[in-house]
Write a protein that holds these residues in place. Structure first.
Motif, mmCIF file in Angstrom:
data_model
loop_
_atom_site.group_PDB
_atom_site.id
_atom_site.type_symbol
_atom_site.label_atom_id
_atom_site.label_comp_id
_atom_site.label_asym_id
_atom_site.label_seq_id
_atom_site.Cartn_x
_atom_site.Cartn_y
_atom_site.Cartn_z
ATOM 1 N N VAL A 74 77.428 35.555 66.652
ATOM 2 C CA VAL A 74 77.982 34.869 65.477
ATOM 3 C C VAL A 74 79.377 34.315 65.806
ATOM 4 N N ASP A 75 80.202 35.121 66.469
ATOM 5 C CA ASP A 75 81.593 34.713 66.707
ATOM 6 C C ASP A 75 81.742 33.740 67.873
ATOM 7 N N LYS A 76 80.876 33.853 68.862
ATOM 8 C CA LYS A 76 81.162 33.153 70.129
ATOM 9 C C LYS A 76 80.107 32.173 70.605
ATOM 10 N N ASN A 77 78.910 32.176 69.990
ATOM 11 C CA ASN A 77 77.867 31.330 70.578
ATOM 12 C C ASN A 77 77.970 29.870 70.160
ATOM 13 N N ALA A 305 76.537 24.824 83.421
ATOM 14 C CA ALA A 305 77.451 25.829 82.845
ATOM 15 C C ALA A 305 78.903 25.547 83.237
ATOM 16 N N ASN A 306 79.242 24.270 83.161
ATOM 17 C CA ASN A 306 80.554 23.825 83.646
ATOM 18 C C ASN A 306 81.719 24.353 82.826
ATOM 19 N N PHE A 307 81.438 24.670 81.550
ATOM 20 C CA PHE A 307 82.547 25.035 80.668
ATOM 21 C C PHE A 307 82.678 26.544 80.460
ATOM 22 N N LEU A 312 84.058 34.783 78.253
ATOM 23 C CA LEU A 312 82.934 35.423 77.568
ATOM 24 C C LEU A 312 82.353 36.534 78.435
ATOM 25 N N THR A 313 82.046 37.646 77.779
ATOM 26 C CA THR A 313 81.436 38.780 78.462
ATOM 27 C C THR A 313 79.987 38.887 78.005
ATOM 28 N N GLY A 314 79.078 38.964 78.952
ATOM 29 C CA GLY A 314 77.658 38.859 78.647
ATOM 30 C C GLY A 314 76.958 40.169 78.376
ATOM 31 N N THR A 315 75.624 40.076 78.307
ATOM 32 C CA THR A 315 74.748 41.169 77.897
ATOM 33 C C THR A 315 75.009 42.482 78.628
ATOM 34 N N GLN A 322 82.381 29.544 85.444
ATOM 35 C CA GLN A 322 81.794 28.227 85.709
ATOM 36 C C GLN A 322 80.702 28.313 86.783
ATOM 37 N N GLY A 323 79.555 27.726 86.496
ATOM 38 C CA GLY A 323 78.483 27.659 87.480
ATOM 39 C C GLY A 323 77.614 28.901 87.553
#
Ligand code: BGC
Length: 364
Positions: A74-77, A305-307, A312-315, A322-323
């Motif tokens: 909700v906050d970051k996607n 995924a250039n940006f 962001l911290t993932g699953t 980047q990349g």
């Protein structure tokens, strides 16, 4: 007769993934095909949260980027759109403006001067109704969402169905369908970020990529197509033969500078409009995982995924940079409502929009 072992049967389970601030519960469905493939799908945004597929030794690994919690989605996607269904209009519409049947519509702009991925609250942020579907060879989830007439300033009530299916042969199939009650525009895709070596394993620049496209749509500095299609031959955009993603990504090509890497729509070599066509094939040399994408759509956006910038911290708790993944967003071309030479994205009330994309996984 050979009996089918119990583990080879597919399964569909459901848990509560989280609760939105208004108290609405978000469900997570887990689809397993009994052959080592598993997808976790959220009713929020129709997001593919995880996608496990076997490597060459049969070991499963999650090959898509995502978040661990609903709060993060909700906050970051809103920036990356990890795994989400994108609508009503995937990709950009110049200045958020288009004219249909003599009437001009102004959408909210959310990407420089343009409208991106359906606007301020696109399909990626909606709650979808879910219904498990299965037959003897597949497990699936049918998601539906009705977008009200005028939502995000698009005309027409749009009834949308997106069905995710896992087959026994390790395919993820996505079938899209939409109906409207007024003439409108529609362009639907899924925004999964793939890394075949595993989510959070670093950059995907060593993946070998092939794209079945002789042409692409070069863009202006705001990523709107200039109009004419350009040949890929002799440029870093040529993936008609395999190249690693990273091989030419830092070339001094003006289009790569605009996109900070690849962020471009490829014009697929379709035999005829709407024919299911091989779009791309990607191989990870480390794990041996191979992904083949085919689609009935005329285009595919390669976005590397250039940006992603380490914020962001993932699953699994790792930071994305980047990349670290690539997207192959099957779609109609960006800004089609303003580009009369592109395949049309107009949908009339007498028509039903349908499209299919298949992500098929094997190993080498
Ligand atoms: C767009 C990129 C954008 C990304 C995430 C892609 O489809 O082409 O420009 O940064 O989505 O929003």
């Amino acid at each position: 007769m050979i009996a089918t072992p119990a583990h080879a049967q597919g399964a569909i389970t459901k848990d509560v993934f989280g609760t939105l601030t208004d108290g609405t519960k978000v469900d997570r469905y887990t689809l397993s095909n009994g052959q080592g493939m598993r997808a976790r799908i959220l009713t929020y945004g129709g997001i593919v949260q995880t996608l496990d597929v076997p490597d060459r030794k049969g070991r499963p690994g999650n090959v898509v980027l995502g978040f661990a919690t609903l709060k993060d989605y909700v906050d970051k996607n809103g920036g990356p759109y990890f795994g989400a269904i994108i609508g009503r209009y995937a990709n950009r519409i110049a200045k958020g403006r288009f004219t249909l049947e003599g009437k001009t519509y102004q959408l909210p702009v959310n990407n420089g001067p343009n409208s991106l991925h359906g606007g301020l609250k696109g399909f990626d942020k909606k709650l979808w109704k879910a219904e498990p579907v299965r037959d003897k060879d597949t497990v699936g989830l049918r998601l539906t969402y009705t977008s009200a007439d005028g939502e995000e300033n698009y005309p027409g009530t749009l009834q949308t169905t997106v069905t995710y299916t896992l087959t026994k042969t390790n395919e993820l199939r996505i079938a899209y369908q939409a109906k409207t009650d007024k003439t409108t525009v529609v362009n639907l895709t899924n925004h999964s970020y793939f890394n075949l070596a595993g989510e959070g394993s670093g950059d995907a620049y060593d993946h070998r990529m092939e794209i079945n496209a002789d042409r692409y749509t070069p863009v202006d500095e705001t990523s709107i197509p200039l109009g004419p299609l350009a040949p890929v031959r002799g440029t870093p955009f040529d993936f008609t033969r395999p190249h690693t993603i990273g091989e030419r990504i830092r070339d001094n090509h003006p289009q790569l500078l605009i996109g900070h890497g690849y962020d471009h729509n490829y014009v697929l070599n379709q035999r005829k409009p709407g024919a299911l066509t091989p779009a791309a094939q990607v191989t990870d040399p480390r794990t041996g995982r191979v992904m083949r994408v085919s689609t009935t759509e005329p285009g595919v956006q390669l976005y590397t995924a250039n940006f992603l910038d380490g914020t962001l911290t993932g699953t699994s708790g790792r930071t994305y940079r980047q990349g670290d993944a690539f997207c192959l967003e099957t779609q109609h071309f960006p800004d089609s409502p303003n580009q009369p030479t592109f395949p049309s994205t107009t949908l009339h009330p007498t028509q039903t929009f349908t499209s299919t994309t298949i992500y098929a996984f094997t190993t080498t």
